[in-house]
Design a protein around this motif. Structure first.
Motif, PDB file in Angstrom:
ATOM      1  N   PHE A 179       1.013  -1.227   0.061  1.00 37.39           N
ATOM      2  CA  PHE A 179      -0.057   0.026   0.144  1.00 37.39           C
ATOM      3  C   PHE A 179       0.758   1.298  -0.011  1.00 37.39           C
ATOM      4  O   PHE A 179       0.526   2.150  -0.710  1.00 37.39           O
ATOM      5  CB  PHE A 179      -0.821   0.057   1.170  1.00 37.39           C
ATOM      6  CG  PHE A 179      -1.752   1.075   1.314  1.00 37.39           C
ATOM      7  CD1 PHE A 179      -2.725   1.380   0.628  1.00 37.39           C
ATOM      8  CD2 PHE A 179      -1.163   2.248   2.460  1.00 37.39           C
ATOM      9  CE1 PHE A 179      -3.512   2.738   0.685  1.00 37.39           C
ATOM     10  CE2 PHE A 179      -2.027   3.436   2.305  1.00 37.39           C
ATOM     11  CZ  PHE A 179      -3.342   3.608   1.625  1.00 37.39           C
ATOM     12  N   PHE A 180       1.707   1.441   0.837  1.00 33.99           N
ATOM     13  CA  PHE A 180       2.828   2.436   0.906  1.00 33.99           C
ATOM     14  C   PHE A 180       3.469   2.620  -0.250  1.00 33.99           C
ATOM     15  O   PHE A 180       4.042   3.756  -0.690  1.00 33.99           O
ATOM     16  CB  PHE A 180       3.454   2.543   2.393  1.00 33.99           C
ATOM     17  CG  PHE A 180       2.533   2.580   3.564  1.00 33.99           C
ATOM     18  CD1 PHE A 180       1.851   4.041   3.678  1.00 33.99           C
ATOM     19  CD2 PHE A 180       2.264   1.911   4.428  1.00 33.99           C
ATOM     20  CE1 PHE A 180       1.283   4.175   4.715  1.00 33.99           C
ATOM     21  CE2 PHE A 180       1.719   2.044   5.515  1.00 33.99           C
ATOM     22  CZ  PHE A 180       0.984   3.126   5.721  1.00 33.99           C
ATOM     23  N   ALA A 181       3.859   1.372  -0.837  1.00 33.96           N
ATOM     24  CA  ALA A 181       4.890   1.645  -2.050  1.00 33.96           C
ATOM     25  C   ALA A 181       3.982   2.160  -3.136  1.00 33.96           C
ATOM     26  O   ALA A 181       4.734   2.865  -3.979  1.00 33.96           O
ATOM     27  CB  ALA A 181       5.479   0.338  -2.389  1.00 33.96           C
ATOM     28  N   ALA A 182       2.771   1.923  -3.333  1.00 32.39           N
ATOM     29  CA  ALA A 182       1.870   2.255  -4.341  1.00 32.39           C
ATOM     30  C   ALA A 182       1.778   3.857  -4.294  1.00 32.39           C
ATOM     31  O   ALA A 182       1.559   4.622  -5.166  1.00 32.39           O
ATOM     32  CB  ALA A 182       0.632   1.659  -4.396  1.00 32.39           C
ATOM     33  N   GLU A 183       1.608   4.179  -2.836  1.00 26.36           N
ATOM     34  CA  GLU A 183       1.474   5.552  -2.590  1.00 26.36           C
ATOM     35  C   GLU A 183       2.620   6.606  -2.769  1.00 26.36           C
ATOM     36  O   GLU A 183       2.645   7.672  -3.321  1.00 26.36           O
ATOM     37  CB  GLU A 183       1.222   5.711  -0.979  1.00 26.36           C
ATOM     38  CG  GLU A 183       0.840   7.233  -0.466  1.00 26.36           C
ATOM     39  CD  GLU A 183      -0.563   7.848  -0.720  1.00 26.36           C
ATOM     40  OE1 GLU A 183      -0.707   8.936  -0.990  1.00 26.36           O
ATOM     41  OE2 GLU A 183      -1.467   6.632  -1.213  1.00 26.36           O
ATOM     42  N   LEU A 184       3.829   6.087  -2.863  1.00 29.73           N
ATOM     43  CA  LEU A 184       5.149   6.733  -3.348  1.00 29.73           C
ATOM     44  C   LEU A 184       5.068   6.912  -4.815  1.00 29.73           C
ATOM     45  O   LEU A 184       5.765   7.815  -5.315  1.00 29.73           O
ATOM     46  CB  LEU A 184       6.265   5.899  -2.763  1.00 29.73           C
ATOM     47  CG  LEU A 184       6.491   5.979  -1.154  1.00 29.73           C
ATOM     48  CD1 LEU A 184       7.705   5.202  -0.956  1.00 29.73           C
ATOM     49  CD2 LEU A 184       6.546   7.433  -0.763  1.00 29.73           C
ATOM     50  N   ASP A 185       4.579   5.694  -5.437  1.00 28.55           N
ATOM     51  CA  ASP A 185       4.522   5.938  -7.060  1.00 28.55           C
ATOM     52  C   ASP A 185       3.809   6.902  -7.696  1.00 28.55           C
ATOM     53  O   ASP A 185       3.809   7.390  -8.595  1.00 28.55           O
ATOM     54  CB  ASP A 185       4.322   4.497  -7.321  1.00 28.55           C
ATOM     55  CG  ASP A 185       5.462   3.480  -7.186  1.00 28.55           C
ATOM     56  OD1 ASP A 185       6.627   3.981  -6.928  1.00 28.55           O
ATOM     57  OD2 ASP A 185       5.280   2.380  -7.521  1.00 28.55           O
TER      58      ASP A 185
END
Length: 107
Positions: free
Chosen positions: A96-102
């Motif tokens: 979830f947080f990796a998608a938020e950074l992208d």
């Protein structure tokens, strides 16, 4: 979850001791167990036999998994399942947080 036994632990220990004490008076161990079960009001001779076998395993006189080892194994399996659940939650959060950074940000 395991069903609670209707026989208290003290009765079990007493039955095991009695079988050991009266064994020489009977032609077989089974007949000694049957007599002890009848004296103590245990409905099944097989129940007394399982108590005696468990006591023998715990004492090291018979091969098998002791009561303490079984309890430890059960505890470790429960802990392992809990850690696996926590790991799955962390994996989902990391995704979830990796998608938020992208995502592109507008400032």
């Amino acid at each position: 979850m395991a069903r609670q036994s209707p026989y208290p632990p003290e009765l079990r220990r007493r039955a095991v001791r009695m079988v050991a004490e009266v064994r020489p008076d009977y032609p077989s161990e089974w007949s000694a167990m049957r007599a002890v079960a009848a004296k103590l009001g245990v409905t099944s001779t097989e129940t007394v036999r399982s108590w005696v076998r468990r006591a023998e395993v715990d004492a090291g006189a018979r091969p098998g998994t002791t009561t303490e080892e079984s309890a430890e194994l059960k505890r470790l399996k429960r802990e392992n399942a809990e850690l696996r659940r926590a790991n799955e939650i962390l994996k989902a959060a990391a995704g979830f947080f990796a998608a938020e950074l992208d995502r592109p940000h507008t400032y």
